[in-house]
Design a protein around this motif. Structure first.
Motif, PDB file in Angstrom:
ATOM      1  N   LYS A  64     -56.267 -12.050  -7.304  1.00 33.66           N
ATOM      2  CA  LYS A  64     -56.399 -10.704  -6.882  1.00 33.66           C
ATOM      3  C   LYS A  64     -55.057  -9.448  -7.932  1.00 33.66           C
ATOM      4  N   CYS A  65     -54.180  -9.846  -8.085  1.00 35.73           N
ATOM      5  CA  CYS A  65     -53.197  -9.003  -8.744  1.00 35.73           C
ATOM      6  C   CYS A  65     -52.979  -9.233  -9.797  1.00 35.73           C
ATOM      7  N   LYS A  66     -53.226 -10.825 -10.469  1.00 35.94           N
ATOM      8  CA  LYS A  66     -52.353 -11.666 -11.222  1.00 35.94           C
ATOM      9  C   LYS A  66     -50.935 -11.473 -11.953  1.00 35.94           C
ATOM     10  N   TRP A  73     -48.505 -15.557   1.318  1.00 34.24           N
ATOM     11  CA  TRP A  73     -49.529 -14.254   1.663  1.00 34.24           C
ATOM     12  C   TRP A  73     -48.517 -13.248   2.081  1.00 34.24           C
ATOM     13  N   PRO A  74     -48.455 -13.657   4.008  1.00 39.69           N
ATOM     14  CA  PRO A  74     -48.135 -12.838   4.598  1.00 39.69           C
ATOM     15  C   PRO A  74     -46.859 -12.058   3.967  1.00 39.69           C
ATOM     16  N   MET A  75     -46.097 -11.981   2.414  1.00 38.56           N
ATOM     17  CA  MET A  75     -45.342 -11.087   2.469  1.00 38.56           C
ATOM     18  C   MET A  75     -46.271 -10.831   1.286  1.00 38.56           C
ATOM     19  N   HIS A  76     -46.335 -11.980   0.565  1.00 39.33           N
ATOM     20  CA  HIS A  76     -47.446 -11.558  -0.868  1.00 39.33           C
ATOM     21  C   HIS A  76     -48.131 -10.216  -0.622  1.00 39.33           C
ATOM     22  N   CYS A  95     -49.303  -7.036  -2.924  1.00 36.76           N
ATOM     23  CA  CYS A  95     -50.890  -7.335  -3.727  1.00 36.76           C
ATOM     24  C   CYS A  95     -51.766  -6.445  -4.337  1.00 36.76           C
ATOM     25  N   MET A  96     -52.157  -5.577  -2.978  1.00 33.85           N
ATOM     26  CA  MET A  96     -52.934  -4.441  -3.296  1.00 33.85           C
ATOM     27  C   MET A  96     -51.972  -3.492  -3.997  1.00 33.85           C
ATOM     28  N   ALA A  97     -51.071  -2.667  -3.435  1.00 31.55           N
ATOM     29  CA  ALA A  97     -50.359  -1.778  -4.080  1.00 31.55           C
ATOM     30  C   ALA A  97     -50.254  -1.556  -5.447  1.00 31.55           C
TER      31      ALA A  97
END
Length: 440
Positions: A69-71, A85-88, A92-94
């Motif tokens: 997604k964010c690369k 993932w819970p932290m990333h 990620c989207m931001a």
């Protein structure tokens, strides 16, 4: 969980009359022995190390793969990616949405992760066997306007970059306290050459009080902190680590500890000042300098150190030559009064070495390293990560420049310290041993 409430084996939390809460030994620990290991309560990989280390486990390797997604985030494998993932997902989207404008400070990134961790945590964690994160000292009463402004800016950034991804952030007062707690209890994670890898909170490690002649050293294995004895520790003795760089004279250390951690150090080193004379070496001149001249040069040194620290933040290539010039001019000016082993001279040499490494001027870096390493081993305690990392950098430079004998000699010096500080089983130790073996 029962084990958690049993504290840390061989140690106990206690209240010391001078220093408040602390940790003391209940049994004997010998030099190099592991007292305890503490997993991070929360942690974050620094932006500059993205792609070189796994975001989740901090493993350094070539073949990491990136978040589709964010690369921007890199992982060892799918397990690490899922674990993170819970932290990333907080970023990620931001990062996609803000692009170049995504720029929360590392403290803000860490605090966001702490808030999320607190939401899903009901019991004492394995990072809190003797001290809970919520028990952290904040020293709010001692905050000046300058520190307050930084906290306010951090809170604004937290709202700006994270409010979409963390529903109803805590109120203003809770956030002020949390940032203040992280500022005086947070840790920076470094690698074997003392390069910055990230930031974290280790509550149990934070219980230990400071001394300028510490009896333990904190090192990192992945995202966990490890605490090993660097002096013999007897039952009943308090366990001390060092919060700061111990290169500098007593006055500077006390100033730094008061400024950052709000206490006045009264350790043996600060009382006897046994190393101050060597640290403040004055050049042997036919006409010795007046005390006023020395004082004025110390003021100059402190100003230039601060100026350089600020200047380092603007990284563009033109600027790098200005940095090198700053180092050279200040050394020349200080060298009129200070000897070559004076810690203010060494500070600028160390900065110059860093600039040379950045510019890939290996010969320049090597000649600075050679000037620094001997005085370092005089000024620092017997087992010091600053000394080990300097021998390590120098050894690797020698080998890169085909100076095999000197390279191996320096690496062996680093190894001797690392076997005590990091422990014989640490992967950094194995790596250095391999580098030595390859030369045979």
């Amino acid at each position: 969980s029962r084990a958690v409430n049993e504290g840390i084996e061989g140690t106990e939390r206690f209240v010391s009359p001078e220093r408040g809460r602390g940790l003391r030994a209940l049994r004997h620990f010998s030099v190099g022995e592991l007292l305890f290991s503490c997993p991070a309560y929360s942690y974050v990989l620094t932006v500059n190390e993205r792609g070189a280390h796994c975001e989740h486990c901090f493993t350094r390797r070539e073949d990491l793969f990136k978040c589709g997604k964010c690369k921007q985030a890199y992982y060892c494998n799918v397990e690490c990616q899922r674990g993170d993932w819970p932290m990333h997902k907080l970023e990620c989207m931001a990062m996609c949405a803000y692009g170049e404008n995504w720029c929360p400070s590392e403290t803000v990134r860490l605090v966001a992760r702490i808030i999320m961790k607190q939401r899903v945590t009901t019991e004492r964690t394995l990072s809190e066997k003797v001290l809970l994160l919520k028990e952290f000292e904040s020293h709010l009463d001692k905050m000046d306007s300058e520190k307050d402004e930084i906290v306010q800016a951090d809170i604004a950034a937290l709202h700006h970059f994270y409010s979409k991804h963390i529903s109803d952030l805590p109120d203003e007062q809770t956030l002020i306290e949390l940032f203040a707690q992280v500022n005086c209890n947070g840790f920076t994670i470094e690698d074997e050459e003392l390069s910055h890898l990230g930031s974290a909170v280790f509550p149990d490690v934070a219980l230990m009080n400071h001394s300028c002649s510490p009896n333990v050293i904190v090192t990192y294995k992945g995202t966990a902190a490890e605490v090993r004895a660097v002096q013999e520790i007897n039952p009943g003795e308090e366990i001390f680590n060092s919060y700061i760089d111990l290169l500098y004279p007593t006055e500077d250390r006390k100033e730094r500890l008061l400024e950052s951690y709000f206490f006045t150090c009264q350790c043996t080193e600060c009382t006897t000042k046994s190393k101050d004379k060597a640290k403040m070496e004055i050049r042997k001149l036919s006409l010795p300098p007046e005390p006023e001249e020395i004082q004025s040069m110390v003021r100059y040194a402190k100003n230039i150190i601060e100026e350089f620290r600020r200047a380092k933040h603007y990284k563009n290539i033109l600027h790098i030559f200005e940095l090198l010039e700053m180092c050279e001019l200040s050394q020349e000016k200080m060298g009129a009064i200070f000897g070559d082993t004076n810690v203010y001279m060494l500070h600028m040499m160390y900065q110059a070495m860093g600039v040379c490494l950045y510019m890939q001027d290996w010969d320049g870096a090597m000649s600075y390293g050679e000037k620094i390493v001997q005085p370092y081993s005089v000024h620092y305690p017997a087992y010091s990560l600053n000394v080990a990392s300097m021998y390590l950098k120098l050894g690797r430079l020698y080998l890169g420049l085909e100076r095999k004998t000197q390279g191996v000699k320096a690496l062996k010096k680093a190894l001797a310290i690392m076997e005590v500080a990091h422990g014989k089983e640490h992967h950094y130790v194995a790596e250095v041993k391999r580098e030595i073996e390859e030369q045979k």
